[in-house]
Motif scaffolding. Structure first.
Motif, mmCIF file in Angstrom:
data_model
loop_
_atom_site.group_PDB
_atom_site.id
_atom_site.type_symbol
_atom_site.label_atom_id
_atom_site.label_comp_id
_atom_site.label_asym_id
_atom_site.label_seq_id
_atom_site.Cartn_x
_atom_site.Cartn_y
_atom_site.Cartn_z
ATOM 1 N N ASP A 210 0.851 -1.195 0.000
ATOM 2 C CA ASP A 210 0.000 0.000 0.000
ATOM 3 C C ASP A 210 0.888 1.246 0.000
ATOM 4 O O ASP A 210 1.465 1.616 1.025
ATOM 5 C CB ASP A 210 -0.912 -0.022 1.228
ATOM 6 N N THR A 211 1.014 1.904 -1.144
ATOM 7 C CA THR A 211 1.918 3.061 -1.230
ATOM 8 C C THR A 211 1.402 4.255 -0.428
ATOM 9 O O THR A 211 2.205 5.055 0.069
ATOM 10 C CB THR A 211 2.127 3.475 -2.692
ATOM 11 N N ALA A 212 0.083 4.403 -0.288
ATOM 12 C CA ALA A 212 -0.438 5.506 0.524
ATOM 13 C C ALA A 212 -0.019 5.337 1.977
ATOM 14 O O ALA A 212 0.395 6.296 2.639
ATOM 15 C CB ALA A 212 -1.956 5.570 0.411
ATOM 16 N N LEU B 144 3.701 6.157 2.303
ATOM 17 C CA LEU B 144 3.974 7.591 2.353
ATOM 18 C C LEU B 144 3.566 8.181 3.691
ATOM 19 O O LEU B 144 4.254 9.060 4.228
ATOM 20 C CB LEU B 144 3.259 8.289 1.202
ATOM 21 N N ASP B 145 2.441 7.709 4.244
ATOM 22 C CA ASP B 145 2.034 8.159 5.582
ATOM 23 C C ASP B 145 3.110 7.792 6.608
ATOM 24 O O ASP B 145 3.458 8.591 7.481
ATOM 25 C CB ASP B 145 0.700 7.530 5.982
ATOM 26 N N PHE C 187 5.790 3.259 -6.780
ATOM 27 C CA PHE C 187 5.095 4.534 -6.949
ATOM 28 C C PHE C 187 4.787 4.791 -8.416
ATOM 29 O O PHE C 187 5.462 4.293 -9.320
ATOM 30 C CB PHE C 187 5.952 5.674 -6.392
ATOM 31 N N GLU D 91 1.179 9.731 -10.011
ATOM 32 C CA GLU D 91 0.217 10.381 -9.117
ATOM 33 C C GLU D 91 0.759 10.514 -7.695
ATOM 34 O O GLU D 91 0.230 11.305 -6.902
ATOM 35 C CB GLU D 91 -1.099 9.599 -9.100
ATOM 36 N N ASP D 92 1.785 9.763 -7.354
ATOM 37 C CA ASP D 92 2.376 9.843 -6.012
ATOM 38 C C ASP D 92 3.428 10.949 -5.913
ATOM 39 O O ASP D 92 3.955 11.208 -4.827
ATOM 40 C CB ASP D 92 3.037 8.512 -5.632
ATOM 41 N N ARG E 63 3.016 13.826 -3.180
ATOM 42 C CA ARG E 63 3.287 13.467 -1.783
ATOM 43 C C ARG E 63 4.772 13.178 -1.559
ATOM 44 O O ARG E 63 5.320 13.496 -0.501
ATOM 45 C CB ARG E 63 2.444 12.263 -1.378
ATOM 46 N N LEU E 64 5.427 12.574 -2.537
ATOM 47 C CA LEU E 64 6.870 12.360 -2.421
ATOM 48 C C LEU E 64 7.613 13.698 -2.353
ATOM 49 O O LEU E 64 8.570 13.851 -1.584
ATOM 50 C CB LEU E 64 7.375 11.543 -3.603
#
Length: 624
Positions: free
Chosen positions: A138-140, A143-144, A166, A169-170, A173-174
């Motif tokens: 889960d990439t979200a 990142l969290d 990733f 679209e990521d 956040r990166l």
């Protein structure tokens, strides 16, 4: 599954698809058949949250839990409480959810969100790590976790992030995460994330620009140059990109091109005072002092700009211009702006000195900036001691050298205490001052008369021994302009009849330009003792130049075009140089071999080195 369960399941699917009204209809139908159905109540709580009514969700979820304390009911309750600002009850509810269903990553992630909002980032990072262990792809979540780990001040987040799959679209956040790392001075980690953003979005100029900026912060100048040039190609005339590109070119010694790029940056953002100040800096380096001064005075004429930190920076930069012109009275005054740009934080309870006598206490006089600055400004110590008693704070490597200062009148030994490393500041210290502030506070508007003031007596040199130092501290952003690639100094080794000794400190000491003697150099007293046994020192603009000059030893300085203010022609002695093309009132035994044109780096040192080799040959023969 009965009809009521079908209605609840269908309602939750509609809600997931964004159809709140359809979900509400089905849930009401289900609750009409069974008003105390916990799944139906929980479903209505979810609809309430989705409708922006966490207050209703709290009551509905609470009723559901009273009937059936399921873990996912506690998650909904905790999230609704968080949305209402009730962080501690939310944390408690979500903690229960993790205990009831430790295999549910949603519970751990929701708990982490509440802990983070409460500023408990270490605990938030642990909760997100638990969620990631359950859902590693889960990439979200990844990142969290990265954000929580950075805010917790924890370990290097990049290795785990680098394993993430990733997509473009990521990138946003990166980018935010890389910015957090940069703000905390963790630029090496930030660089890897900015590089990842760049690779995800290779056609976006901003991605290349951000990567170039952090590469510059890491002193990786060639890499920064390539990235910023690509950013400029993809998105031309972006002021921030051009500003950074100009600074990188300046650091690499490409002065004319840096001037062109910063002029473009100023045209792109004519009201940006940061860019105006940077443009003034390169103009001064190019010898266009008048235009540089005009720009800086323009910044200071703007009340808004002058009242902020950029105004302080403009005052400081103008101070270096004034000093380079030899206007010491006004120059020292403006030079004091550095104390606002780099405030001293080691002794917050000790106020700054105003230059007056201190009849009931002592002054804490401390080194600032580099070793060379400390050596140069120690010459003002006797003048200071005529006014106040001093507790002197120096880097430990300078302690033994400082004790060699001559003291024929007992002016230093009695009223000056050299504070031992790690010792507490004495209670009778009532004010503090940096060494570089002494000329201003003591109102010394001329270069003081010179007499050797560090290790003034020593072994005389013999056998034409010449010490060589070719590089400064590589951590200095503009070190590439003052240091010389060892191979460029190889012609010195061809001058017959000389014995060369390496005076190079640091890692670059092993990369010698030709065969030369190496000697042990521990602290700066040991270096001074080596210099005392030499006939001549050849060096770039480093602490070695100041040390040899302060000792009164012959020293030849290879100096860059647009060099530091203290080596400007305004400080040349009245008598012409014997060997080079410049002298110095700071150190009468010093002669300069200056670059005379703002040439490209590969060419800039050729003429001074040719002049130096010729002077060495004449010096060896005894020619004048």
């Amino acid at each position: 599954m009965d009809g009521r369960q079908d209605k609840v399941a269908g309602a939750m699917k509609l809600l997931a698809d964004g159809d709140r009204e359809g979900a509400t209809v089905l849930l009401r139908a289900a609750l009409a058949d069974a008003p105390d159905d916990p799944d139906g109540l929980h479903g209505m709580a979810c609809v309430a949250r989705a409708s922006g009514r966490p207050d209703l969700a709290i009551g509905l979820a609470g009723r559901a839990i009273a009937i059936l304390p399921a873990a996912h009911f506690h998650i909904t309750l905790g999230c609704a409480l968080q949305e209402q600002g009730h962080l501690e009850p939310a944390r408690a509810a979500l903690h229960v959810a993790t205990l009831r269903e430790p295999r549910d990553p949603r519970a751990h992630a929701a708990l982490a969100a509440v802990l983070g909002e409460s500023g408990r980032w270490g605990e938030a990072e642990a909760s997100l790590r638990a969620a990631l262990d359950l859902r590693p792809a889960d990439t979200a979540l990844l990142l969290d976790w990265g954000r929580a780990a950075v805010l917790a001040g924890g370990t290097d987040v990049v290795p785990r992030l680098a394993a993430g799959r990733f997509v473009a679209e990521d990138a946003g956040r990166l980018h935010e995460l890389a910015g957090l790392l940069s703000e905390r001075g963790r630029n090496a980690q930030a660089e890897r994330l900015y590089r990842l953003v760049r690779d995800l979005c290779p056609e976006r100029g901003a991605a290349w620009a951000n990567h170039g900026a952090v590469l510059f912060a890491l002193n990786r100048h060639e890499d920064a140059l390539a990235a910023l040039e690509q950013a400029d190609r993809l998105a031309p005339d972006v002021a921030e990109t051009l500003n950074n590109l100009g600074l990188v070119l300046m650091a690499l010694g490409h002065l004319p091109r840096a001037g062109e790029v910063l002029a473009r940056a100023r045209r792109a953002a004519p009201d940006d005072v940061r860019i105006a100040i940077n443009d003034a800096t390169i103009l001064a380096d190019l010898g266009e002092d008048g235009e540089a001064d005009r720009l800086l005075r323009g910044v200071l004429a703007d009340p808004v700009a002058a009242g902020g930190m950029e105004g302080v920076r403009a005052v400081f930069n103008r101070g270096t211009l004034l000093l380079a012109r030899g206007d010491l009275a006004e120059g020292w005054r403006s030079f004091e702006a550095r104390t606002l740009l780099l405030p001293e934080t080691r002794w917050p309870d000790i106020g700054p000195w105003d230059g007056s006598a201190l009849p009931h206490g002592r002054l804490l006089l401390h080194a600032e900036q580099g070793i060379g600055d400390a050596i140069q400004f120690l010459r003002y110590l006797p003048l200071c001691l005529r006014r106040v008693r001093v507790v002197l704070v120096l880097p430990p490597s300078l302690h033994r050298l400082a004790r060699t200062m001559p003291d024929p009148d007992g002016l230093i030994a009695s009223p000056c205490l050299l504070l031992p490393p790690g010792a507490s500041v004495p209670d009778d210290v009532v004010a503090r001052c940096g060494l570089l502030s002494l000329p201003y506070l003591l109102d010394v508007a001329e270069v003081p008369p010179f007499a050797p003031y560090l290790l003034p007596s020593g072994v005389e040199g013999a056998a034409f021994r010449v010490g060589v130092c070719w590089a400064g501290n590589p951590a200095f952003r503009f070190d590439r302009r003052r240091s010389i690639a060892p191979a460029m100094l190889a012609p010195l080794g061809d001058v017959a009849g000389l014995r060369f000794v390496s005076l190079q400190h640091g890692a670059v000491a092993e990369d010698r330009p030709f065969a030369m003697e190496t000697v042990g150099m521990g602290d700066w007293l040991e270096t001074a003792q080596v210099i005392a046994g030499l006939d001549l020192v050849v060096t770039v603009d480093t602490a070695i130049a100041h040390l040899a000059g302060a000792m009164g030893r012959p020293v030849w300085l290879l100096n860059r075009f647009g060099g530091d203010w203290r080596w400007s022609e305004a400080f040349d002695r009245a008598e012409p140089p014997r060997w080079g093309n410049g002298t110095s009132r700071w150190y009468p035994s010093l002669e300069q071999f200056r670059q005379t044109e703002p040439e490209e780096p590969d060419d800039a040192w050729r003429a001074p080195i040719r002049m130096l080799c010729g002077a060495l040959a004449r010096w060896r023969r005894g020619d004048l």
